[in-house]
Structure formats: structure tokens, C-alpha cells
Design a protein around this motif. Structure first.
Motif, mmCIF file in Angstrom:
data_model
loop_
_atom_site.group_PDB
_atom_site.id
_atom_site.type_symbol
_atom_site.label_atom_id
_atom_site.label_comp_id
_atom_site.label_asym_id
_atom_site.label_seq_id
_atom_site.Cartn_x
_atom_site.Cartn_y
_atom_site.Cartn_z
ATOM 1 N N GLY A 6 0.798 -1.217 0.000
ATOM 2 C CA GLY A 6 0.000 0.000 0.000
ATOM 3 C C GLY A 6 0.829 1.264 0.000
ATOM 4 N N LEU A 7 0.150 2.373 -0.286
ATOM 5 C CA LEU A 7 0.766 3.692 -0.326
ATOM 6 C C LEU A 7 -0.142 4.680 0.382
ATOM 7 C CD1 LEU A 7 3.084 5.485 -1.580
ATOM 8 C CD2 LEU A 7 1.489 5.903 -3.484
ATOM 9 N N THR A 8 0.464 5.581 1.154
ATOM 10 C CA THR A 8 -0.299 6.637 1.811
ATOM 11 C C THR A 8 -0.526 7.790 0.840
ATOM 12 O OG1 THR A 8 0.605 6.079 3.979
ATOM 13 C CG2 THR A 8 -0.316 8.272 3.724
ATOM 14 N N VAL A 9 -1.781 8.235 0.737
ATOM 15 C CA VAL A 9 -2.156 9.338 -0.146
ATOM 16 C C VAL A 9 -2.923 10.390 0.657
ATOM 17 C CG1 VAL A 9 -2.219 7.902 -2.208
ATOM 18 C CG2 VAL A 9 -4.299 8.147 -0.834
ATOM 19 N N PRO A 10 -2.981 11.640 0.132
ATOM 20 C CA PRO A 10 -2.346 12.129 -1.085
ATOM 21 C C PRO A 10 -0.867 12.410 -0.871
ATOM 22 C CG PRO A 10 -3.522 13.920 -0.019
ATOM 23 C CD PRO A 10 -3.805 12.689 0.792
ATOM 24 N N LEU A 11 -0.130 12.487 -1.961
ATOM 25 C CA LEU A 11 1.297 12.769 -1.894
ATOM 26 C C LEU A 11 1.529 14.270 -1.979
ATOM 27 C CD1 LEU A 11 2.572 9.978 -4.281
ATOM 28 C CD2 LEU A 11 2.817 10.030 -1.806
ATOM 29 N N ALA A 37 -4.797 9.599 5.222
ATOM 30 C CA ALA A 37 -4.592 10.036 6.595
ATOM 31 C C ALA A 37 -5.409 11.302 6.805
ATOM 32 C CB ALA A 37 -3.115 10.306 6.871
ATOM 33 N N GLU A 38 -5.573 11.701 8.071
ATOM 34 C CA GLU A 38 -6.328 12.926 8.338
ATOM 35 C C GLU A 38 -5.756 13.597 9.572
ATOM 36 O OE1 GLU A 38 -10.669 13.279 7.485
ATOM 37 O OE2 GLU A 38 -10.814 13.539 9.655
ATOM 38 N N ALA A 39 -5.083 14.723 9.344
ATOM 39 C CA ALA A 39 -4.530 15.494 10.460
ATOM 40 C C ALA A 39 -4.808 16.969 10.204
ATOM 41 C CB ALA A 39 -3.039 15.225 10.617
ATOM 42 N N ASN A 40 -3.906 17.645 9.474
ATOM 43 C CA ASN A 40 -4.122 19.055 9.159
ATOM 44 C C ASN A 40 -4.022 19.327 7.662
ATOM 45 O OD1 ASN A 40 -1.390 18.594 8.913
ATOM 46 N ND2 ASN A 40 -0.780 20.562 9.788
ATOM 47 N N GLY A 41 -4.082 18.259 6.857
ATOM 48 C CA GLY A 41 -4.034 18.406 5.408
ATOM 49 C C GLY A 41 -5.370 18.010 4.790
ATOM 50 N N ALA A 42 -5.314 17.091 3.824
ATOM 51 C CA ALA A 42 -6.542 16.619 3.185
ATOM 52 C C ALA A 42 -7.377 15.815 4.173
ATOM 53 C CB ALA A 42 -6.195 15.757 1.967
ATOM 54 N N ASP A 43 -8.692 15.830 3.963
ATOM 55 C CA ASP A 43 -9.539 14.949 4.768
ATOM 56 C C ASP A 43 -9.313 13.508 4.329
ATOM 57 O OD1 ASP A 43 -12.237 13.873 3.228
ATOM 58 O OD2 ASP A 43 -11.345 15.630 2.272
ATOM 59 N N ALA A 44 -9.887 12.576 5.066
ATOM 60 C CA ALA A 44 -9.603 11.162 4.805
ATOM 61 C C ALA A 44 -10.355 10.600 3.607
ATOM 62 C CB ALA A 44 -9.925 10.334 6.050
ATOM 63 N N THR A 62 -9.022 4.159 5.072
ATOM 64 C CA THR A 62 -8.741 5.349 5.880
ATOM 65 C C THR A 62 -7.867 4.934 7.057
ATOM 66 O OG1 THR A 62 -10.766 5.046 7.197
ATOM 67 C CG2 THR A 62 -10.913 6.471 5.274
ATOM 68 N N ALA A 63 -6.808 5.697 7.270
ATOM 69 C CA ALA A 63 -5.891 5.360 8.360
ATOM 70 C C ALA A 63 -5.344 6.643 8.990
ATOM 71 C CB ALA A 63 -4.751 4.492 7.845
ATOM 72 N N ILE A 64 -6.119 7.378 9.752
ATOM 73 C CA ILE A 64 -7.458 6.950 10.178
ATOM 74 C C ILE A 64 -8.407 8.155 10.162
ATOM 75 C CG2 ILE A 64 -6.747 5.006 11.606
ATOM 76 C CD1 ILE A 64 -7.486 8.140 13.446
ATOM 77 N N VAL A 65 -9.707 7.838 10.414
ATOM 78 C CA VAL A 65 -10.689 8.877 10.674
ATOM 79 C C VAL A 65 -10.882 8.972 12.188
ATOM 80 C CG1 VAL A 65 -13.060 9.623 10.322
ATOM 81 C CG2 VAL A 65 -11.861 8.409 8.505
#
Length: 320
Positions: A6-11, A37-44, A62-65
Motif C-alpha cells: 500500500g501507499l499513503t495518499v495524497p502525496l 490520513a487525516e490530520a491538518n491536510g486533506a480529509d480522509a 482510511t488510516a485513520i478517521v
């Protein structure tokens, strides 16, 4: 070799057209999954919705909501919508997130995290199966919610977990666990708690990788990332439990005293090398495989500051 890659997105560092082109290429490179992922960038959810159309062969997760930042019904609606868009190809990863994201950034009390996750699992099981839900859970109440979208395939629910209590919850009540910020050897300490809940539980690991970067630069980037995360109370407690109190004690002390520069400098090289894979791409792929050999079902590579993300994704692919 693992069946999943797998790959984490968005890049970061790519414009929308470049992101689309890379996502479309991923199946041909051997990638099977994309995890948001969901922190302070794109939503999940939005990056996965796009990926569901750009590369219909990919599994989405989602990793994670966070379970606090959306109401239970809103979370169920978002999950059901994506599960309907990608039948049988979506996994819903939920978790507590952290006090920083929940309380400081969203103004929501960060209370009873274990119970909140447990209650959210119970609610989601019912809502995603199409049941009308009226229930008083320990941490919230839902009265008369009837889901308007019921996916043909309810997504598996995975729980972000660090220490034994949440790991056991992931195994008993959910379909598996999502883990991160740990070494391949640490995986052997973590996964048995999940498997206490039964065989066949999925273990997704976000693995931080910086391929084809010189050692000095890679360690500098890794130190900054480690300082940003491992001073958060939940991650500090996790690494104390893993046995890194002596190694990370100087960092925690400097951070608590407000000396951020000293905290970053205090992180030992072996800790950086354990938690952030770096070096030639072939070596990084071998190290990802070590996570799989230790018990990870689905490695989710997370690029950390790559100068050329497209080249890095291609270099780390199982088919090169």
C-alpha cells in the motif's frame, strides 16, 4: 513477498494532474492499496473517492478517521458513500487521533477514548448494515438514525491501536488494527494482542520511508518527524511501553523544558533508523518486508519528505 503493498495518499508536492497520473499507474507498479490520513491536510475520504475512479483496481482505506471530529451518523454516511462507490474495496479505519487534533484544533473534549472507539464500532456495525439505530451508548446517544445509503458490502472496520487495551479491542470488536511509528521488531510485541481476538485479523502498518536520500539528510528529516509525533502524550506512552524510555528520555525532557532544537538533536541515530526507513530503495523494500515477516498484513508506505515523490513511489514499487 506480501500479497498487499500500500501507499499513503495524497502525496505532497504534486499538483492534481500529477496525482491522478500517479494513482492511475499504481496497479501496474504492483501497488494494491491506497490509505489516506487525516490530520491538518486533506480529509480522509476525498482522496479515496478520487482514487476509486482513477484506479478502480485499488483497495481503499482510511488510516485513520478520528471518532470525535465527525458525529456518529456523519461518519457512517461518509463510510457508506465510499463503500458504495467502491464495492468490496473499502476498509474503514477509525481511531481516537490525539488530544492535539481533537481538543486543540477542533475544540472537542478528548475524553474516554477507549469507550468512544468501542461505542463507535458498535454504532457503525448497525448503521452500515442498514439498521435503524436508537441507542444510548456510554459516550454518545443516537436516536432514530435511519441510514439512507446501505452499501452492498459493509466495509471492514479497523482500529488504530498502540497499547494492549486498544489492540485487544481491535481484535475483539473490529476486523483488525492499524499501527504506526514502530519498528519491524516492535510489530512482534504488538500483533499478539490483536490476534487474541481471533485468527484472520488484518494488521495495517503505516511505514515511514525516505528512499535514495543521503544518510545525513534522511536522519535530519526523520528527527523532525519523530519529535513532532513522539512528544504527543499517546505516542510517548506507546514508546515508553515499547521500552524506549531511556533512549527517548533526553528528547522528552528537552521538549518539556521548551527547547525544541535540543529535543530534536537528542534523538539517537538508532531510533531514527528503526522508525524511518532510509537508504537505497532496494534496501527500503527489504525493510518493509521485515514488517510483513513480523506480522503485518498490509504495509502502507508513507513517503517522508521525498524530493521527487513520483520517482520514490516507482522506486519502492514491487514491480519496477
Amino acid at each position: 513477498m506480501t500479497a498487499r503493498w500500500g501507499l499513503t495518499v495524497p502525496l505532497d508536492g504534486l499538483d492534481p494532474a500529477e496525482r491522478r497520473a500517479l494513482i492511475e499507474e499504481l496497479p501496474d507498479l504492483g501497488y494494491t492499496d491506497v490509505w489516506s490520513a487525516e490530520a491538518n491536510g486533506a480529509d480522509a475520504f476525498t482522496p479515496l473517492a478520487l482514487a476509486s475512479q482513477w484506479a478502480p483496481a485499488l483497495r481503499l482505506g482510511t488510516a485513520i478517521v478520528p471518532v470525535y471530529t465527525r458525529g456518529p451518523a456523519t461518519l457512517a454516511m461518509s463510510a457508506a458513500t465510499l463503500a458504495e462507490a467502491a464495492p468490496g474495496r473499502f476498509a474503514l479505519g477509525i481511531g481516537t487521533s490525539s488530544d492535539v487534533i481533537v481538543r486543540r484544533w477542533n475544540g472537542i473534549p478528548f475524553t474516554e477514548p477507549y469507550r468512544r472507539v468501542r461505542d463507535t464500532i458498535s454504532f457503525l456495525r448497525a448503521a452500515l448494515a442498514g439498521e435503524k439505530v436508537s441507542a444510548d451508548y456510554d459516550t454518545f446517544q443516537v436516536h432514530g438514525f435511519t441510514p439512507g445509503v446501505v452499501p452492498e458490502f459493509a466495509p471492514p472496520i479497523l482500529v488504530a491501536a498502540l497499547r494492549p487495551g486498544m489492540l485487544r479491542l481491535a481484535g475483539r470488536r473490529a476486523d483488525g488494527a492499524i499501527i504506526n511509528w514502530l519498528s519491524a521488531e516492535d510489530v512482534r510485541s504488538v500483533v499478539p494482542y490483536v490476534h487474541e481476538g481471533g485468527a484472520g485479523k488484518e494488521i495495517v502498518a503505516r511505514i515511514f520511508v525516505l528512499p535514495d536520500t543521503d544518510e545525513v539528510t534522511a536522519r535530519a528529516i526523520g528527527r523532525r518527524a519523530i519529535a513532532a509525533y513522539l512528544n504527543v502524550p499517546v505516542y510517548r506512552a506507546f514508546h515508553e511501553w515499547l521500552g524506549r524510555a531511556e533512549l527517548l528520555g533526553p528528547m522528552w525532557k528537552a521538549w518539556d523544558e521548551g527547547d525544541r532544537k535540543a529535543a530534536v538533536a537528542a534523538i539517537p541515530d538508532p531510533v531514527v533508523d528503526d522508525l524511518v526507513l532510509h537508504g537505497p530503495a532496494e534496501y527500503c523494500r527489504e525493510q518493509v518486508q521485515r514488517y510483513v515477516d513480523a506480522g503485518v498484513s498490509t504495509p502502507a508506505i508513507a513517503l517522508l519528505g521525498a524530493a521527487d515523490p513520483v520517482a520514490a513511489v516507482r522506486a519502492l514499487a514491487p514491480r519496477r
